[in-house]
Design a protein around this motif. Structure first.
Motif, PDB file in Angstrom:
ATOM      1  N   GLY A 111       0.843  -1.199   0.000  1.00 23.29           N
ATOM      2  CA  GLY A 111       0.000   0.000   0.000  1.00 23.29           C
ATOM      3  C   GLY A 111       0.881   1.253   0.000  1.00 23.29           C
ATOM      4  O   GLY A 111       1.933   1.280   0.618  1.00 23.29           O
ATOM      5  N   ASN A 133      -4.653  15.284   4.072  1.00 18.56           N
ATOM      6  CA  ASN A 133      -5.317  14.029   3.690  1.00 18.56           C
ATOM      7  C   ASN A 133      -5.524  13.049   4.835  1.00 18.56           C
ATOM      8  O   ASN A 133      -5.748  11.875   4.595  1.00 18.56           O
ATOM      9  CB  ASN A 133      -4.490  13.331   2.601  1.00 18.56           C
ATOM     10  N   GLY A 140      -7.575   4.552   3.131  1.00 22.09           N
ATOM     11  CA  GLY A 140      -7.205   3.469   4.049  1.00 22.09           C
ATOM     12  C   GLY A 140      -7.696   3.804   5.443  1.00 22.09           C
ATOM     13  O   GLY A 140      -7.355   4.866   5.976  1.00 22.09           O
TER      14      GLY A 140
HETATM   15  C1  BTN Z   1      -1.306   8.723   3.278  1.00 18.64           C
HETATM   16  O1  BTN Z   1      -1.616   8.654   4.461  1.00 18.64           O
HETATM   17  O2  BTN Z   1      -0.214   9.211   2.918  1.00 18.64           O
HETATM   18  C2  BTN Z   1      -2.270   8.223   2.254  1.00 18.64           C
HETATM   19  C3  BTN Z   1      -2.595   6.793   2.491  1.00 18.64           C
HETATM   20  C4  BTN Z   1      -3.528   6.199   1.468  1.00 18.64           C
HETATM   21  C5  BTN Z   1      -3.680   4.724   1.680  1.00 18.64           C
HETATM   22  C6  BTN Z   1      -4.733   4.121   0.829  1.00 18.64           C
HETATM   23  S1  BTN Z   1      -5.102   2.463   1.322  1.00 18.64           S
HETATM   24  C7  BTN Z   1      -6.032   2.228  -0.121  1.00 18.64           C
HETATM   25  C8  BTN Z   1      -5.268   2.887  -1.248  1.00 18.64           C
HETATM   26  N1  BTN Z   1      -4.260   2.009  -1.785  1.00 18.64           N
HETATM   27  C9  BTN Z   1      -3.029   2.450  -1.586  1.00 18.64           C
HETATM   28  O3  BTN Z   1      -1.985   1.884  -1.953  1.00 18.64           O
HETATM   29  N2  BTN Z   1      -3.057   3.619  -0.931  1.00 18.64           N
HETATM   30  C10 BTN Z   1      -4.431   4.031  -0.657  1.00 18.64           C
END
Ligand code: BTN
Length: 239
Positions: free
Chosen positions: A40, A99, A130
């Protein structure tokens, strides 16, 4: 008018954003959901910790359907998440520019918006969300243990993902003024001395009083000399 959301649910994916970017053909509000992610991604290509059981989802948005500008989409998504979690009993959520969503000062949700372009024309917007769900404090890696939190939720995660996508569709259909107003209403640290690292300005650290976001969703900081800085890419530093 009823809103159609197609859910594509997986046990595990590298990243729901990656799958959403690759999905062809696609329609507005197609939503990729995974119970866990092995790679992720967060902002600035950082790793996003995804414990099993959280809600990891990416919603595909047709650029032709947004009334706001691209830079308001993250704010719209954050508002959609708050609006979806409040009725299931999660109270007191606050936004951290740009965010993050906080509960009791800890990050329970991160959002990552991406868009691909063809000849400078946006083709497909992917909004990744997420949410940490039922994750015990000790399960977080050491480097985020003191900043990460989790919500308690034992309802149906797919229904929650659908509700978030429907609410997101609502917020992208509002005017940017309305999105900015609601974002500011839910924003933390407004009126407080805040230090922000300005990524568009050599990562300079700027301290000032937060005045909330401007019409473009840039964070406004009033510095000691009375001037107002509008920061479009950066991060609030932890105290
Ligand atoms: C951040 O906090 O920097 C942003 C996080 C975003 C995470 C989400 S989880 C679903 C989607 N898939 C990913 O790889 N990232 C977003």
């Amino acid at each position: 008018m009823s809103v159609n959301v197609n859910i594509f649910h997986y046990k595990s994916l590298e990243s729901t954003n990656k799958t959403a970017v690759e999905l062809q053909p696609w329609t507005h509000l197609d939503t990729i959901v995974a119970d866990t992610q092995t790679a992720g991604k967060g902002r600035f290509d950082r790793q996003f910790y995804a414990a099993d059981g959280g809600l990891y989802m990416s919603v595909i948005i047709d650029p032709a359907r947004i009334k706001i500008k691209l830079q308001h989409c993250t704010a719209a998504a954050a508002l959609a998440v708050i609006e979806s979690l409040t009725p299931v009993g999660i109270q007191g959520l606050k936004l951290k520019w740009v965010n993050d969503i906080l509960l009791d000062g800890k990050k329970i949700c991160g959002i990552l918006t991406g868009c691909n372009f063809l000849a400078a024309k946006p083709q497909k917007i992917v909004i990744g969300i997420g949410i940490n769900i039922n994750i015990p404090e000790e399960a977080f890696p050491d480097e985020i243990k003191n900043k990460a939190g989790s919500i308690e939720y034992n309802g149906d995660k797919i229904e929650l993902a659908k509700t978030i996508a429907i609410n997101l569709d609502k917020y992208i259909s509002l005017s940017k003024e309305e999105v900015v107003k609601r974002y500011n209403d839910n924003l933390s640290f407004v009126g407080c001395e805040t230090t922000v690292q300005d990524y568009a300005n050599n990562f300079e650290k700027i301290t000032g009083k937060s005045l909330g976001v401007d019409e473009d969703c840039y964070l406004m900081l009033e510095t000691n000399d009375g001037s107002i800085r509008h920061i479009y890419s950066g991060e609030i530093c932890d105290n």
